[in-house]
Design a protein around this motif. Structure first.
Motif, PDB file in Angstrom:
ATOM      1  N   SER A  81       0.838  -1.209   0.000  1.00 23.26           N
ATOM      2  CA  SER A  81       0.000   0.000   0.000  1.00 23.26           C
ATOM      3  C   SER A  81       0.866   1.250   0.000  1.00 23.26           C
ATOM      4  O   SER A  81       0.545   2.235  -0.648  1.00 23.26           O
ATOM      5  CB  SER A  81      -0.966   0.002   1.184  1.00 23.26           C
ATOM      6  OG  SER A  81      -0.268   0.178   2.397  1.00 23.26           O
ATOM      7  N   MET A  82       1.987   1.226   0.704  1.00 23.42           N
ATOM      8  CA  MET A  82       2.876   2.389   0.713  1.00 23.42           C
ATOM      9  C   MET A  82       3.548   2.575  -0.637  1.00 23.42           C
ATOM     10  O   MET A  82       3.692   3.691  -1.108  1.00 23.42           O
ATOM     11  CB  MET A  82       3.921   2.253   1.813  1.00 23.42           C
ATOM     12  CG  MET A  82       3.320   2.387   3.201  1.00 23.42           C
ATOM     13  SD  MET A  82       4.504   2.071   4.497  1.00 23.42           S
ATOM     14  CE  MET A  82       5.459   3.550   4.416  1.00 23.42           C
ATOM     15  N   SER A  83       3.916   1.478  -1.297  1.00 21.27           N
ATOM     16  CA  SER A  83       4.585   1.631  -2.588  1.00 21.27           C
ATOM     17  C   SER A  83       3.636   2.178  -3.633  1.00 21.27           C
ATOM     18  O   SER A  83       4.038   2.937  -4.504  1.00 21.27           O
ATOM     19  CB  SER A  83       5.198   0.306  -3.056  1.00 21.27           C
ATOM     20  OG  SER A  83       4.188  -0.620  -3.388  1.00 21.27           O
ATOM     21  N   SER A  84       2.336   1.861  -3.545  1.00 21.45           N
ATOM     22  CA  SER A  84       1.393   2.436  -4.511  1.00 21.45           C
ATOM     23  C   SER A  84       1.199   3.924  -4.247  1.00 21.45           C
ATOM     24  O   SER A  84       1.048   4.707  -5.170  1.00 21.45           O
ATOM     25  CB  SER A  84       0.055   1.696  -4.486  1.00 21.45           C
ATOM     26  OG  SER A  84      -0.616   1.922  -3.273  1.00 21.45           O
ATOM     27  N   ALA A  85       1.236   4.354  -2.984  1.00 19.47           N
ATOM     28  CA  ALA A  85       1.151   5.787  -2.682  1.00 19.47           C
ATOM     29  C   ALA A  85       2.391   6.500  -3.202  1.00 19.47           C
ATOM     30  O   ALA A  85       2.310   7.577  -3.780  1.00 19.47           O
ATOM     31  CB  ALA A  85       1.004   6.012  -1.173  1.00 19.47           C
ATOM     32  N   TRP A  86       3.558   5.903  -3.001  1.00 18.31           N
ATOM     33  CA  TRP A  86       4.786   6.518  -3.511  1.00 18.31           C
ATOM     34  C   TRP A  86       4.766   6.583  -5.019  1.00 18.31           C
ATOM     35  O   TRP A  86       5.168   7.573  -5.603  1.00 18.31           O
ATOM     36  CB  TRP A  86       6.012   5.739  -3.047  1.00 18.31           C
ATOM     37  CG  TRP A  86       6.293   5.890  -1.584  1.00 18.31           C
ATOM     38  CD1 TRP A  86       5.965   6.954  -0.783  1.00 18.31           C
ATOM     39  CD2 TRP A  86       6.945   4.947  -0.745  1.00 18.31           C
ATOM     40  NE1 TRP A  86       6.386   6.724   0.503  1.00 18.31           N
ATOM     41  CE2 TRP A  86       6.989   5.493   0.559  1.00 18.31           C
ATOM     42  CE3 TRP A  86       7.499   3.693  -0.950  1.00 18.31           C
ATOM     43  CZ2 TRP A  86       7.566   4.826   1.629  1.00 18.31           C
ATOM     44  CZ3 TRP A  86       8.079   3.044   0.114  1.00 18.31           C
ATOM     45  CH2 TRP A  86       8.100   3.609   1.383  1.00 18.31           C
ATOM     46  N   ALA A  87       4.282   5.525  -5.654  1.00 21.38           N
ATOM     47  CA  ALA A  87       4.206   5.525  -7.120  1.00 21.38           C
ATOM     48  C   ALA A  87       3.281   6.632  -7.596  1.00 21.38           C
ATOM     49  O   ALA A  87       3.567   7.318  -8.566  1.00 21.38           O
ATOM     50  CB  ALA A  87       3.723   4.174  -7.627  1.00 21.38           C
ATOM     51  N   SER A  88       2.167   6.852  -6.881  1.00 20.97           N
ATOM     52  CA  SER A  88       1.217   7.893  -7.259  1.00 20.97           C
ATOM     53  C   SER A  88       1.846   9.279  -7.147  1.00 20.97           C
ATOM     54  O   SER A  88       1.738  10.092  -8.044  1.00 20.97           O
ATOM     55  CB  SER A  88      -0.024   7.797  -6.375  1.00 20.97           C
ATOM     56  OG  SER A  88      -0.850   8.910  -6.571  1.00 20.97           O
ATOM     57  N   ALA A 131       4.609  14.028  -9.624  1.00 20.73           N
ATOM     58  CA  ALA A 131       5.835  14.832  -9.747  1.00 20.73           C
ATOM     59  C   ALA A 131       6.421  14.674 -11.146  1.00 20.73           C
ATOM     60  O   ALA A 131       6.875  15.654 -11.741  1.00 20.73           O
ATOM     61  CB  ALA A 131       6.847  14.418  -8.679  1.00 20.73           C
ATOM     62  N   ASP A 132       6.383  13.452 -11.670  1.00 16.02           N
ATOM     63  CA  ASP A 132       6.893  13.217 -13.027  1.00 16.02           C
ATOM     64  C   ASP A 132       6.062  13.960 -14.070  1.00 16.02           C
ATOM     65  O   ASP A 132       6.613  14.532 -15.010  1.00 16.02           O
ATOM     66  CB  ASP A 132       6.908  11.719 -13.356  1.00 16.02           C
ATOM     67  CG  ASP A 132       7.984  10.973 -12.577  1.00 16.02           C
ATOM     68  OD1 ASP A 132       8.900  11.621 -12.016  1.00 16.02           O
ATOM     69  OD2 ASP A 132       7.898   9.726 -12.520  1.00 16.02           O
ATOM     70  N   PHE A 155       6.813  21.056 -17.176  1.00 19.28           N
ATOM     71  CA  PHE A 155       7.773  22.165 -17.161  1.00 19.28           C
ATOM     72  C   PHE A 155       8.796  22.021 -18.283  1.00 19.28           C
ATOM     73  O   PHE A 155       9.162  23.009 -18.918  1.00 19.28           O
ATOM     74  CB  PHE A 155       8.477  22.284 -15.802  1.00 19.28           C
ATOM     75  CG  PHE A 155       7.761  23.196 -14.834  1.00 19.28           C
ATOM     76  CD1 PHE A 155       7.917  24.568 -14.905  1.00 19.28           C
ATOM     77  CD2 PHE A 155       6.922  22.674 -13.862  1.00 19.28           C
ATOM     78  CE1 PHE A 155       7.255  25.416 -14.017  1.00 19.28           C
ATOM     79  CE2 PHE A 155       6.258  23.508 -12.975  1.00 19.28           C
ATOM     80  CZ  PHE A 155       6.424  24.884 -13.055  1.00 19.28           C
ATOM     81  N   THR A 156       9.227  20.799 -18.545  1.00 19.12           N
ATOM     82  CA  THR A 156      10.153  20.562 -19.664  1.00 19.12           C
ATOM     83  C   THR A 156       9.497  20.950 -20.979  1.00 19.12           C
ATOM     84  O   THR A 156      10.101  21.629 -21.819  1.00 19.12           O
ATOM     85  CB  THR A 156      10.600  19.089 -19.698  1.00 19.12           C
ATOM     86  OG1 THR A 156      11.309  18.804 -18.484  1.00 19.12           O
ATOM     87  CG2 THR A 156      11.494  18.797 -20.885  1.00 19.12           C
ATOM     88  N   ILE A 191      11.149  20.256  -6.828  1.00 19.43           N
ATOM     89  CA  ILE A 191       9.811  19.678  -6.804  1.00 19.43           C
ATOM     90  C   ILE A 191       9.770  18.708  -5.630  1.00 19.43           C
ATOM     91  O   ILE A 191      10.653  17.857  -5.493  1.00 19.43           O
ATOM     92  CB  ILE A 191       9.482  18.942  -8.116  1.00 19.43           C
ATOM     93  CG1 ILE A 191       9.426  19.929  -9.293  1.00 19.43           C
ATOM     94  CG2 ILE A 191       8.169  18.164  -7.991  1.00 19.43           C
ATOM     95  CD1 ILE A 191       9.188  19.289 -10.647  1.00 19.43           C
ATOM     96  N   VAL A 192       8.751  18.863  -4.782  1.00 19.86           N
ATOM     97  CA  VAL A 192       8.575  17.994  -3.624  1.00 19.86           C
ATOM     98  C   VAL A 192       7.168  17.422  -3.693  1.00 19.86           C
ATOM     99  O   VAL A 192       6.205  18.168  -3.922  1.00 19.86           O
ATOM    100  CB  VAL A 192       8.766  18.784  -2.307  1.00 19.86           C
ATOM    101  CG1 VAL A 192       8.549  17.891  -1.104  1.00 19.86           C
ATOM    102  CG2 VAL A 192      10.141  19.427  -2.256  1.00 19.86           C
ATOM    103  N   ALA A 193       7.058  16.102  -3.502  1.00 21.46           N
ATOM    104  CA  ALA A 193       5.746  15.449  -3.575  1.00 21.46           C
ATOM    105  C   ALA A 193       5.460  14.677  -2.296  1.00 21.46           C
ATOM    106  O   ALA A 193       6.348  14.037  -1.728  1.00 21.46           O
ATOM    107  CB  ALA A 193       5.713  14.498  -4.772  1.00 21.46           C
TER     108      ALA A 193
END
Length: 159
Positions: A17-24, A29-30, A36-37, A97-99
């Motif tokens: 569950s934590m890895s899916s939140a981090w992926a989100s 951020a990506d 911006f690019t 950028i901070v997410a």
């Protein structure tokens, strides 16, 4: 399930569950980094990520400070009046950028040339909330002194 395996199953569940939140949050951020690019390359702007019903708050005291209840309102009442005073588009440079969860914060600077050929330089901090890959809420902080100077000094071009 045996009592010996239960802690392992709980730990595995938490990790997934934590890895899916981090992926989100990394995906948001990506998305923002890519927007911006694209903006730097003249292929769009961050505004392309806005949901049609996004709420955008411009902090401070400037002619465009306030709360906009849609992408269309923001573009018409804030972005357009600023752009109408510029001879060149704003060129953004991202500093960080901070997410966290569905929130992405970007600190960036923008440089442009105004119609009077003087530079327009500003620094921005945008606190953005994402929902399903789109920006739905923004609180924008910037140097309103620099913006006020541009808005008072330069007559807008007819569009």
């Amino acid at each position: 399930m045996s009592s010996a395996l239960r802690p392992l199953a709980i730990a595995l569940s938490l990790a997934l569950s934590m890895s899916s939140a981090w992926a989100s949050e990394n995906a948001n951020a990506d998305r923002l980094r890519q927007a911006f690019t694209n903006w730097q390359q003249g292929k769009g702007t961050v505004f392309d990520l806005l949901a049609p019903n996004a709420t955008w708050t411009v902090a401070g005291s400037s002619p465009v400070s306030g709360v906009y209840k849609s992408k269309a309102d923001l573009m018409e009442q804030a972005v357009r009046p600023i752009s109408a005073r510029l001879a060149t588009p704003i060129s953004p440079t991202v500093q960080s950028i901070v997410a966290e969860d569905d929130v992405v914060v970007v600190l960036w600077s923008g440089q442009a040339t105004a119609l009077d050929r003087k530079p327009y330089n500003n620094t921005y901090l945008w606190h953005m909330t994402f929902t399903q890959g789109q920006i739905t809420e923004v609180k924008a902080f910037l140097d309103t002194y620099a913006l006020n100077d541009l808005m008072r000094r330069v007559e807008p071009a007819q569009q």
